[in-house]
Design a protein around this motif. Structure first.
Motif, PDB file in Angstrom:
ATOM      1  N   ARG A   1      42.462  45.003  39.531  1.00  0.00           N
ATOM      2  CA  ARG A   1      41.787  44.325  38.429  1.00  0.00           C
ATOM      3  C   ARG A   1      42.465  44.290  37.124  1.00  0.00           C
ATOM      4  O   ARG A   1      42.258  43.513  36.130  1.00  0.00           O
ATOM      5  CB  ARG A   1      40.295  44.789  38.526  1.00  0.00           C
ATOM      6  CG  ARG A   1      39.692  43.679  37.637  1.00  0.00           C
ATOM      7  CD  ARG A   1      37.976  44.292  37.822  1.00  0.00           C
ATOM      8  NE  ARG A   1      37.409  44.198  39.023  1.00  0.00           N
ATOM      9  CZ  ARG A   1      36.786  42.963  39.328  1.00  0.00           C
ATOM     10  NH1 ARG A   1      36.801  41.889  38.679  1.00  0.00           N
ATOM     11  NH2 ARG A   1      36.112  42.929  40.560  1.00  0.00           N
ATOM     12  N   LEU A   2      43.485  45.223  37.155  1.00  0.00           N
ATOM     13  CA  LEU A   2      44.335  45.443  36.052  1.00  0.00           C
ATOM     14  C   LEU A   2      43.663  45.333  34.721  1.00  0.00           C
ATOM     15  O   LEU A   2      44.012  45.130  33.711  1.00  0.00           O
ATOM     16  CB  LEU A   2      45.279  44.337  35.899  1.00  0.00           C
ATOM     17  CG  LEU A   2      46.545  44.354  36.633  1.00  0.00           C
ATOM     18  CD1 LEU A   2      46.403  44.057  38.224  1.00  0.00           C
ATOM     19  CD2 LEU A   2      47.823  43.342  35.997  1.00  0.00           C
ATOM     20  N   GLY A   3      42.321  46.134  34.721  1.00  0.00           N
ATOM     21  CA  GLY A   3      41.440  46.340  33.725  1.00  0.00           C
ATOM     22  C   GLY A   3      40.835  45.002  33.300  1.00  0.00           C
ATOM     23  O   GLY A   3      40.235  45.129  32.127  1.00  0.00           O
ATOM     24  N   GLU A   4      40.839  44.091  33.962  1.00  0.00           N
ATOM     25  CA  GLU A   4      40.058  42.708  33.492  1.00  0.00           C
ATOM     26  C   GLU A   4      38.858  42.458  33.954  1.00  0.00           C
ATOM     27  O   GLU A   4      38.432  43.313  35.086  1.00  0.00           O
ATOM     28  CB  GLU A   4      41.180  41.565  33.691  1.00  0.00           C
ATOM     29  CG  GLU A   4      42.570  41.754  33.179  1.00  0.00           C
ATOM     30  CD  GLU A   4      42.388  41.510  31.361  1.00  0.00           C
ATOM     31  OE1 GLU A   4      41.455  41.144  31.009  1.00  0.00           O
ATOM     32  OE2 GLU A   4      43.665  41.577  30.978  1.00  0.00           O
ATOM     33  N   GLU A   5      38.037  41.819  33.678  1.00  0.00           N
ATOM     34  CA  GLU A   5      36.716  41.345  34.159  1.00  0.00           C
ATOM     35  C   GLU A   5      36.705  40.590  35.290  1.00  0.00           C
ATOM     36  O   GLU A   5      36.026  40.712  36.008  1.00  0.00           O
ATOM     37  CB  GLU A   5      35.688  40.852  33.140  1.00  0.00           C
ATOM     38  CG  GLU A   5      35.461  41.576  31.695  1.00  0.00           C
ATOM     39  CD  GLU A   5      34.795  41.119  30.776  1.00  0.00           C
ATOM     40  OE1 GLU A   5      34.344  39.659  31.138  1.00  0.00           O
ATOM     41  OE2 GLU A   5      34.270  41.598  29.926  1.00  0.00           O
ATOM     42  N   THR A   6      37.791  39.889  35.428  1.00  0.00           N
ATOM     43  CA  THR A   6      37.798  38.658  36.785  1.00  0.00           C
ATOM     44  C   THR A   6      39.211  38.988  37.395  1.00  0.00           C
ATOM     45  O   THR A   6      40.250  39.216  36.744  1.00  0.00           O
ATOM     46  CB  THR A   6      37.367  37.196  36.337  1.00  0.00           C
ATOM     47  OG1 THR A   6      38.590  36.809  35.623  1.00  0.00           O
ATOM     48  CG2 THR A   6      36.316  36.968  35.589  1.00  0.00           C
ATOM     49  N   TRP A   7      39.508  38.509  38.616  1.00  0.00           N
ATOM     50  CA  TRP A   7      40.587  38.435  39.389  1.00  0.00           C
ATOM     51  C   TRP A   7      41.385  37.543  38.706  1.00  0.00           C
ATOM     52  O   TRP A   7      42.750  37.601  38.734  1.00  0.00           O
ATOM     53  CB  TRP A   7      40.357  38.177  40.819  1.00  0.00           C
ATOM     54  CG  TRP A   7      39.258  38.859  41.594  1.00  0.00           C
ATOM     55  CD1 TRP A   7      38.203  38.317  42.260  1.00  0.00           C
ATOM     56  CD2 TRP A   7      39.281  40.189  41.821  1.00  0.00           C
ATOM     57  NE1 TRP A   7      37.439  39.431  42.750  1.00  0.00           N
ATOM     58  CE2 TRP A   7      38.258  40.570  42.590  1.00  0.00           C
ATOM     59  CE3 TRP A   7      40.218  41.232  41.500  1.00  0.00           C
ATOM     60  CZ2 TRP A   7      38.177  42.031  42.912  1.00  0.00           C
ATOM     61  CZ3 TRP A   7      40.229  42.726  41.753  1.00  0.00           C
ATOM     62  CH2 TRP A   7      39.038  43.071  42.499  1.00  0.00           C
TER      63      TRP A   7
END
Length: 346
Positions: free
Chosen positions: A52-58
């Motif tokens: 997820r690299l710290g993000e909310e969505t893929w």
């Protein structure tokens, strides 16, 4: 200085051969957790343990993956974004949104490219043509894919827990980028030829059998390239396909053998190099636009740079369907684009 009276390119059938080959000034590969556990992990510039690299969505995570890849590329090339004349790139998300969102934060002229999993070779071939022809001095070629974003778009949400078929491949969470210069300098890998493929359709309708759908396009592009250039697989240290996996690789060998072309042990598939299929349970192998792009930057180009290989072909294959056409019962057309890469001149 090159003689301006000498043509920069020569057309041989479907092949564009460069008389003054563009160079690859730098490259970068970024991957996710699965790639970090794979056999090529040491060749990546950056690997993430959280997809997820710290993000909310893929989808946002894929753009972040690309951004890191571009930043690493520019750092390795000792260049700034202002020094790039054109960026060519794409991804598997609808309307190439991952790449578009990446470049909204970079002040670089951007041309979106879509060839599904063939996008990296397509972007490289176009970048070489543009730089060799004088339209750009430095062009950036990049593509990516993200397992979770692709599953949500093309198959079923991950939470559904659907069982994967034996022919299904694992979409890579990865990005690869290359900086193409107008003419290869000392120590630079050279991009000596490109061939843009023709669309082929073997009437495969199974959306989980990408290898079977794409193999005829790979065979067609290779057959024409060998005929146009009067060469054979044995002339190369490696003939790399993008992501045919086990099923597509076997079919490719059968199709070329029927044409009298023996791959002679030269064929290697990026989707089979990126993962340990048995240990990592990746089915028929890896796939996705980021598969060939990351293997190119993490494995193929370093081997050419150090002289462990002298000549190689990269043939990226793409299945050109959409979720809509699959639901309408359409078969899956495919295309394969090719670039010829050679080690730096001594």
């Amino acid at each position: 200085m090159a003689d301006p009276s000498v043509a920069a390119v020569v057309r041989l059938g479907d092949t564009v051969r460069f008389t003054r080959p563009p160079g690859l000034a730098a490259w970068a590969a970024v991957g996710g957790k699965k790639e970090a556990d794979g056999p090529l992990a040491a060749g990546f510039d950056l690997l993430f343990t959280d997809n997820r690299l710290g993000e909310e969505t893929w989808e946002q995570a894929e753009s972040t993956l690309q951004r890191h890849c571009v930043e690493l590329l520019l750092q390795k090339a000792d260049a700034s974004a202002a020094q790039i004349d054109l960026a060519l790139g794409g991804d598997l998300q609808s309307q190439c949104t991952a790449t578009a969102y990446t470049f909204r934060g970079l002040d670089i002229p951007f041309a979106g490219v879509y060839g599904a999993c063939s996008t990296m070779a397509e972007a490289l071939g176009l970048a070489a043509c543009l730089t060799a022809g004088g339209a750009a001095d430095r062009a950036l070629a990049m593509t990516s894919s993200h397992f979770c974003a692709a599953e949500r778009q093309f198959r079923t949400p991950l939470n559904y827990g659907g069982k994967r078929t034996p022919t299904a491949q694992w979409t890579a969470t990865g990005a690869g980028a290359c900086l193409v210069t107008a003419q290869a300098g000392p120590g630079q890998v050279r991009l000596t030829a490109a061939a843009f493929g023709r669309v082929r359709d073997l009437s495969v309708k199974d959306g989980t059998n990408m290898g079977g759908a794409m193999a005829p396009a790979a065979a067609e592009t290779l057959r024409r390239f060998f005929a146009d250039n009067r060469c054979r697989p044995a002339d190369y240290d490696g003939v790399y396909t993008g992501d045919l996996g086990v099923v597509g690789s076997e079919m490719l060998a059968q199709l070329l053998t029927a044409e009298g072309i023996d791959l002679a042990g030269r064929h290697k598939d990026c989707g089979l190099l990126l993962y340990d299929r048995e240990a990592q349970q990746t089915g028929a192998g890896g796939s996705g636009a980021g598969c060939a792009a990351s293997v190119l930057a993490a494995h193929i180009l370093p081997a050419l740079k150090t002289g462990r290989m002298r000549r190689a072909l990269l043939v990226c294959t793409g299945a050109l369907m959409s979720t809509t056409t699959l639901l309408q019962g359409e078969s899956i057309p495919a295309v394969a684009h090719l670039v010829e890469l050679t080690a730096p001149e001594s």
